[in-house]
Scaffold this active site. Structure first.
Site, short mmCIF file in Angstrom:
data_model
loop_
_atom_site.label_atom_id
_atom_site.label_comp_id
_atom_site.label_asym_id
_atom_site.label_seq_id
_atom_site.Cartn_x
_atom_site.Cartn_y
_atom_site.Cartn_z
N CYS A 118 -1.36 17.78 -3.73
CA CYS A 118 -0.67 16.96 -4.71
C CYS A 118 -0.35 17.77 -5.96
O CYS A 118 -1.07 18.71 -6.32
CB CYS A 118 -1.54 15.75 -5.09
N CYS A 199 3.10 14.32 -3.13
CA CYS A 199 2.27 13.34 -3.83
C CYS A 199 1.97 13.85 -5.24
O CYS A 199 2.11 15.04 -5.53
CB CYS A 199 0.97 13.07 -3.07
#
Length: 305
Positions: A118, A199
């Site tokens: 992420c 993400c």
């Protein structure tokens, strides 16, 4: 009895005629649906783009082993480079290159996929060189080409042919000749998966020196990646609008195409920020242009104040 025999003979001849007609029809249909099928040794179909890269197998395997050894050793335990090559072969060898589907590449995508951390996904459009110079200097960020899948197939080309040896080394179709060609379908499919995996905070590097506009709906980013980012997984999208050092300032963060991109993303419930000439990236540009005024540590107005 003679009349009965004549009727039987007539029925037999009619059956033979129907069988011959069916065989002729089958040959005609085969020539229509497999236009490149030729006798062994026949020439492959002719297209307008470069053909399959020579020694493709060795290049793909070499890149795969290199990536696992130098970039991501942890993947080596679960990644089989030979299976990856075989799945690519299955996707295109002996196939008409204009009939490629995303499903052809699904086994390959599954074999070569790996998690993307992420806050580390970097998307780009018309900033290929600059984006990858940045990821090389900031090793935490990843473009699609920095993943195993993108790394193996970046810079090579491939397409099949119905005639032996099943691979066309002379030419492959351009997108203008047929959109469902092996290269276009592969990169669209890989880009979709890369966007779906993103993400946290996502970065997008665009080119503000292009007269036609930094955001283009026809680009891979504008047509595929934008619409496959997941608002439930992505907390923020940061747009870095870069301009060529000394080049035209065709568009800023308030420009028309950037505003259009913002509207698309806002409709999908994303939080967006935009920054002109993100300084860490601009410093990379200044390595090649150290004496340009845009590369001074302090603006001229501050020096004279």
């Amino acid at each position: 009895m003679p009349g009965s025999r004549r009727r039987q003979r007539g029925v037999l001849l009619a059956g033979i005629a129907l069988l011959l007609a069916a065989l002729v029809l089958a040959v005609v249909l085969a020539s229509v649906f497999m236009p490149g099928r030729e006798a062994a040794g026949g020439r492959p179909l002719r297209w307008q783009d470069r053909g399959t890269t020579r020694n493709l197998r060795e290049i793909v395997l070499g890149k795969c082993y290199s990536y696992l050894a130098e970039r991501h050793p942890a993947l080596g335990r679960d990644t089989d480079c030979l299976k990856i090559w075989e799945s690519l072969k299955y996707a295109f060898v002996y196939k008409n290159p204009c009939n490629t589907t995303a499903e052809d590449y699904q086994p390959l995508m599954e074999l070569a996929s790996h998690p993307i951390p992420c806050n580390k996904s970097l998307f780009w459009s018309k900033t290929n060189d600059l984006a990858h110079r940045y990821t090389k200097s900031s090793h935490g960020f990843l473009t699609l080409e920095d993943t195993l899948l993108g790394y193996m197939f970046d810079g090579v080309s491939w397409c099949g042919d119905p005639s032996a040896p099943g691979i066309n080394y002379e030419s492959c179709p351009k997108r203008s000749e047929c959109e469902s060609n092996p290269g276009s379908v592969f990169w669209k499919t890989a880009s979709k998966r890369f966007a779906e995996a993103a993400c946290g905070v996502v970065q997008v590097m665009l080119n503000g020196s292009i007269e036609a506009g930094a955001f283009r709906s026809s680009s891979i980013f504008g047509s595929i990646e934008v619409f496959n980012l997941n608002p439930d997984k992505v907390s923020e999208i940061q747009i870095w609008l870069m301009h060529d050092i000394g080049g035209p300032q065709s568009e800023s963060c308030s420009g028309h195409s950037i505003q259009r991109l913002k509207r698309i993303l806002e409709e999908r419930n994303f939080t967006i920020t935009c920054e002109d000439d993100y300084r860490p990236v601009q410093l990379l540009q200044c390595v090649r242009n150290p004496d340009h005024e845009d590369c001074r540590l302090c603006p001229s107005s501050m020096e004279t104040s």
